[in-house]
Design a protein around this motif. Structure first.
Motif, PDB file in Angstrom:
ATOM      1  N   TRP A 127      -9.201   5.382 -15.291  1.00 56.17           N
ATOM      2  CA  TRP A 127      -9.915   6.517 -15.869  1.00 56.17           C
ATOM      3  C   TRP A 127     -10.151   7.640 -14.864  1.00 56.17           C
ATOM      4  CZ3 TRP A 127     -14.064   6.984 -12.801  1.00 56.17           C
ATOM      5  CH2 TRP A 127     -14.586   5.827 -12.207  1.00 56.17           C
ATOM      6  N   CYS A 128      -9.808   7.422 -13.612  1.00 58.05           N
ATOM      7  CA  CYS A 128     -10.064   8.421 -12.566  1.00 58.05           C
ATOM      8  C   CYS A 128      -8.925   9.446 -12.560  1.00 58.05           C
ATOM      9  CB  CYS A 128     -10.189   7.722 -11.213  1.00 58.05           C
ATOM     10  SG  CYS A 128     -10.413   8.859  -9.826  1.00 58.05           S
ATOM     11  N   GLY A 129      -9.202  10.655 -13.063  1.00 57.06           N
ATOM     12  CA  GLY A 129      -8.178  11.689 -13.113  1.00 57.06           C
ATOM     13  C   GLY A 129      -7.788  12.205 -11.741  1.00 57.06           C
ATOM     14  N   PHE A 130      -8.754  12.326 -10.829  1.00 57.70           N
ATOM     15  CA  PHE A 130      -8.442  12.808  -9.485  1.00 57.70           C
ATOM     16  C   PHE A 130      -7.578  11.803  -8.733  1.00 57.70           C
ATOM     17  CE2 PHE A 130      -9.717  13.489  -4.972  1.00 57.70           C
ATOM     18  CZ  PHE A 130      -9.139  14.744  -4.823  1.00 57.70           C
ATOM     19  N   CYS A 131      -7.774  10.498  -9.012  1.00 63.08           N
ATOM     20  CA  CYS A 131      -6.929   9.480  -8.366  1.00 63.08           C
ATOM     21  C   CYS A 131      -5.469   9.652  -8.766  1.00 63.08           C
ATOM     22  CB  CYS A 131      -7.422   8.082  -8.733  1.00 63.08           C
ATOM     23  SG  CYS A 131      -9.139   7.738  -8.268  1.00 63.08           S
ATOM     24  N   ALA A 132      -5.247   9.950 -10.047  1.00 64.73           N
ATOM     25  CA  ALA A 132      -3.866  10.131 -10.515  1.00 64.73           C
ATOM     26  C   ALA A 132      -3.208  11.347  -9.884  1.00 64.73           C
ATOM     27  CB  ALA A 132      -3.855  10.242 -12.042  1.00 64.73           C
TER      28      ALA A 132
ATOM     29  N   ARG B 109     -17.336   4.489  -4.921  1.00 63.73           N
ATOM     30  CA  ARG B 109     -16.829   5.859  -4.967  1.00 63.73           C
ATOM     31  C   ARG B 109     -15.319   5.816  -5.126  1.00 63.73           C
ATOM     32  NH1 ARG B 109     -18.408  10.991  -2.737  1.00 63.73           N
ATOM     33  NH2 ARG B 109     -16.596  12.268  -2.269  1.00 63.73           N
ATOM     34  N   LEU B 110     -14.792   6.658  -5.997  1.00 68.29           N
ATOM     35  CA  LEU B 110     -13.354   6.745  -6.217  1.00 68.29           C
ATOM     36  C   LEU B 110     -12.905   8.194  -6.045  1.00 68.29           C
ATOM     37  CD1 LEU B 110     -12.844   4.422  -9.319  1.00 68.29           C
ATOM     38  CD2 LEU B 110     -12.368   3.900  -6.933  1.00 68.29           C
ATOM     39  N   PRO B 111     -11.742   8.415  -5.425  1.00 68.52           N
ATOM     40  CA  PRO B 111     -10.913   7.419  -4.749  1.00 68.52           C
ATOM     41  C   PRO B 111     -11.453   7.105  -3.353  1.00 68.52           C
ATOM     42  CG  PRO B 111      -9.897   9.560  -4.589  1.00 68.52           C
ATOM     43  CD  PRO B 111     -11.136   9.760  -5.415  1.00 68.52           C
ATOM     44  N   THR B 112     -11.186   5.906  -2.868  1.00 73.10           N
ATOM     45  CA  THR B 112     -11.547   5.487  -1.516  1.00 73.10           C
ATOM     46  C   THR B 112     -10.295   5.001  -0.813  1.00 73.10           C
ATOM     47  OG1 THR B 112     -13.792   4.885  -2.176  1.00 73.10           O
ATOM     48  CG2 THR B 112     -12.943   3.898  -0.164  1.00 73.10           C
TER      49      THR B 112
END
Length: 868
Positions: free
Chosen positions: A607-612, A650-653
């Motif tokens: 669900w983490c858009g910034f991770c993608a 915290r994501l992303p790590t």
């Protein structure tokens, strides 16, 4: 005129039968609660099923109720009441927060609400318990069967030689119903002894005595002299003093804190077994019960009498250090297994860089001298353990050795009892050999034993123990084979045992790690919320008593050999090789810690858009780094379970694990943006390449080829960057042209703005002039209106005077007619002529005034027209 339309509502449909007309359940689908109460008066046992016809759970439970009714309809009256129909009395008198609701009545006692699973076997079991709340025991064999059951047992002795029943029997009978009302699981069994000789087996002599049987602790007899003999008091006394070796958990399926509250109490062993409440025998349950009984049976694990051979030569409570031979075997001179209670104490290492510990076994024993009479209490209680620990702390320096290859033992006198003493034996243990597997056969097996006296002092530095754990650190001394008798009293890692029916709650087992494909629904797991771990019993083993004992024993060891169970993502278990390695729970240890490469690990979530958005950066990074020395990996923390020390909120790590220093992981600084240059600087700063031997010619050739490959790869990357730069220049020129056009358009708009502002000022000035003219004309109109008002007032006055004159003339004429006609005509003519003259004169004056007023009004009008 239009009137507002009235609200139109459709009346509710009339209720229909919820149960079939052929069903043995009486269906009061219109909520006739008064009729239901009337039916209850003629039946001994009645079951009320309150339902709502729209409720899915009520619909699902309908078939279960019919199944039970078909089996027990000849003994129990089953009544279903629709408690949702708004015109029914049930809806008006009852206020339920959920449906369905089951109430049972035993004659006039009730309601007894059933809150268990809506399954036919469980409902039938509960109904049968309400039907026969007491079990009648007439022989010794039945008494033994009753006492051997794992559920708490309450027995009452009554002599049935009176009519209609002995005193206190109805009170005891009602207390059994009260227990079902307070504990819907029905875990307390009530029995009645009718034979005097059978009652004497459990020391019941007087009729009306109540006996609470407990397996581990001392059984109790109801104190009639302290508490009143009432049903409520008996039930309360039983619930407060009962012994729960193993407890059933039956979540109702909704939101509740049942599991949370139980798991907060400490480590829990959850055992899932297929259970049929109506079965006569339960072999697996009996085996589990035996394990629970042995685990909690602390009294049998404590030897009341010490070894005569061991204490035969001692005349005092304390041993003398010179009595035993230094070279005698441990089994001949000292046997910790003979002691009632033992406590493991781990002393801190003597130096911060030391890898050694002193491990001491603290035990309690009694001398062979004069002993007090036995009492029915545990031989070892908390006060004795606490006193032993206090004594040990005072003499700790006696055992503090830097390195000792022998077992040193010492004895301390008890502070509270002259008939007891404490024994402690210590030995230095290397930290690398504290695990169960490597040290089980090496610890405490040296033949050299040295006993130190109570007052012996050492020059070592005094320190305080930092770990106290009453657990089986030394399996050979505490537990032989799979024996776990009394283990719950000898460890701080005490387990609470729980049972769950796998036929109903297998979904919980699957979430704990049970296999979905297994045909035999048997599963066991240990959950420890405080340590945030849980362990799973190997599902290849059958769930038998020995397997459970080993499972419990391995958990209770100070350094447990059990492997923590982690949940991983099965979708990436068999995955092709990619540039970025996908890590799961099963591969985390091998990929990160056992790898001989530097590992860069990204924590992400679906669900983490910034991770993608960082995927292309890590792909470029993986292509730039040499694959022989670096691994770029990622792990989805929402679909994998990680050790607590590697969790993140915290994501992303991003974590970097350097080669040969994997335990010194480094976190990417949060204040830096995640881009390729920063990641390369971060990796190069913390990376460590594996050491290698001096290169040969072949090695240099391979290194040259590798460097050439890197150079060509970098040149291709440079060409790509140059093409991107040229494209950026073109885009820059296009943007410059668009900006110049925008500036020209802005200048034109500014000119239009100035013109509009001038026009606005001119219009504003003209508006002010018009406003002044308007005010002047308005003032003139007001003045003219005042003059017209004055003229109107003058005209009104003239009209009033003319009216008065007319009235005077009319009155004068009336008077003249009334005069005597005999008067002389001359006098009358003279009088009339005079009157006419006066009237004509007055009339002339009025005409003059009227003409003057008219001229003035015309003059004003002309002036007004001229002004306009």
């Amino acid at each position: 005129s239009c009137s507002r339309a009235k609200d139109v509502t459709m009346p509710a449909k009339l209720p229909v039968n919820f149960f079939s007309t052929r069903s043995p359940v009486i269906d009061l689908f219109r909520g006739q609660l008064d009729y239901a109460d009337h039916l209850r008066q003629d039946s001994e046992i009645v079951l009320y099923f309150f339902y709502a016809p729209w409720c899915g759970q009520s619909i699902a439970a309908r078939e279960e109720i019919e199944h039970v009714a078909n089996r027990l309809s000849d003994q129990v009256l089953f009544v279903a009441v629709n408690c949702w129909w708004n015109q029914g009395k049930c809806r008006k008198q009852k206020h339920f927060f959920y449906f369905p609701v089951i109430h049972l009545y035993h004659r006039s006692f009730g309601p007894i609400e059933y809150k268990g699973p809506m399954s036919a076997v469980y409902i039938e079991k509960f109904v049968r318990r309400v039907m026969t709340p007491l079990l009648y025991i007439s022989s010794r064999s039945k008494l033994l069967d009753f006492l051997s059951n794992y559920e708490p047992g309450v027995l009452g002795y009554f002599e049935f030689n009176a009519s209609p029943q002995p005193p206190g029997y109805l009170t005891f009978f009602t207390s059994a119903l009260h227990s079902l009302k307070k504990d819907y699981l029905g875990t307390i069994r009530f029995g009645v002894i009718t034979n005097k000789h059978v009652a004497e087996e459990i020391s019941l002599v007087h009729s009306g005595s109540v006996y609470l049987h407990r397996h581990v602790n001392t059984s109790l007899i109801y104190p009639n002299d302290i508490m009143n003999y009432t049903a409520e008091n008996i039930c309360k006394w039983v619930l407060e003093n009962r012994e729960m070796l193993i407890r059933w958990l039956r979540p109702h399926g909704g939101k509740s804190l049942l599991l949370n509250n139980e798991l907060k109490k400490g480590p829990a062993l959850l055992i899932f077994i297929p259970y049929n409440p109506l079965a006569e025998i339960h072999p697996l349950l009996d085996e589990i019960t035996k394990v629970a009984l042995e685990y909690h049976n602390c009294n049998k694990s404590q030897a009341a009498k010490p070894d005569p051979q061991h204490l035969g030569d001692t005349d005092s409570p304390a041993f003398d250090s010179s009595v035993p031979d230094v070279h005698m075997k441990v089994s001949e001179t000292f046997s910790i297994t003979k002691y009632p209670c033992c406590n493991t104490v781990v002393l801190p290492q003597w130096h911060s860089i030391s890898r050694t510990h002193n491990v001491c076994e603290l035990c309690i024993n009694q001398t062979l001298g004069v002993k007090p009479n036995k009492v029915h209490v545990p031989h070892c209680n908390f006060l004795e353990i606490e006193a032993a620990l206090d004594s040990f702390y005072l003499q700790e320096h006696t055992f503090f050795q830097v390195i000792s290859n022998t077992i040193e033992c010492s004895n301390f006198l008890s502070f509270y009892s002259p008939f007891s003493y404490y024994t402690a034996c210590c030995r230095t243990v290397n930290r690398h050999f504290l695990s169960f597997i490597s040290s089980e056969k090496t610890i405490f097996q040296t033949p050299k034993v040295e006993f130190s006296s109570h007052g012996k002092k050492d020059n070592t530095q005094h320190s305080i123990p930092h770990i106290e754990d009453r657990n089986c650190f030394i399996p050979d001394l505490h537990i032989s084979g799979t024996n776990i008798t009394g283990l719950s009293c000898r460890t701080n890692k005490t387990l609470n045992l729980y049972l769950l029916d796998s036929n109903l709650f297998w979904i919980y087992a699957e979430r704990l790690g049970a296999s979905k494909s297994t045909h035999l629904k048997e599963f066991a797991a240990i959950v420890d919320l405080k340590e945030e771990v849980h362990y799973v019993l190997d599902q290849n083993q059958s769930l038998v008593g020995s397997a459970l004992e080993n499972f419990i024993k391995n958990f209770s060891i100070l350094y447990s050999p059990l492997k923590r169970h982690l949940v991983d993502d099965p979708s990436v278990r068999f995955q092709e090789q990619h540039v970025i390695t996908e890590v799961t729970t099963n591969t985390f240890h091998d990929t990160v810690f056992l790898s001989e490469k530097n590992v860069l690990l990204l924590y992400y979530a679906q669900w983490c858009g910034f991770c993608a958005s960082l995927n292309h950066i890590f792909i470029q990074l993986a292509r730039l780094l040499p694959p022989d020395n670096f691994t770029v990996a990622r792990i989805d923390i929402t679909r994998n379970d990680l050790p607590w020390e590697f969790m993140t909120d915290r994501l992303p790590t991003i974590l970097f694990f350097p080669h040969q220093r994997k335990e010194q992981s480094v976190k990417f600084p949060e204040e830096f943006s995640i881009n390729l240059p920063n990641l390369l600087k971060f990796i190069l700063h913390h990376s460590s390449l594996p050491s290698s031997e001096p290169c040969t010619k072949e090695c240099l050739h391979k290194e040259t080829v590798l460097q050439q490959g890197h150079i060509s790869h970098l040149e291709r990357e440079i060409r790509k960057l140059r093409s991107e730069i040229s494209a950026l220049h073109q885009v820059h020129d296009q943007l410059e042209a668009q900006l110049s056009e925008a500036r020209r358009e802005e200048h034109r708009l500014q000119q239009q703005k100035h013109t509009l502002e001038k026009q606005h000022k001119t219009l504003q000035l003209h508006s002010e002039q018009l406003q002044a003219t308007y005010d002047q004309k308005n003032q003139e109109l007001l003045e003219m209106a005042e003059k017209l008002q004055e003229l109107a007032d003058a005209s009104e006055n003239l009209l009033k005077e003319n009216t008065l004159l007319r009235i005077l003339v009319a009155s004068r004429e009336g008077k003249l007619q009334s005069k005597d006609e005999i008067k002389e005509s001359l006098q009358s003519e003279q009088t009339l002529s005079e009157d006419n003259l006066s009237v004509s004169a007055a009339t002339a004056k009025l005409e003059e005034k009227r003409s003057d007023n008219i001229d003035a009004i015309e003059t004003e009008h002309s002036n007004g027209n001229r002004t306009e």
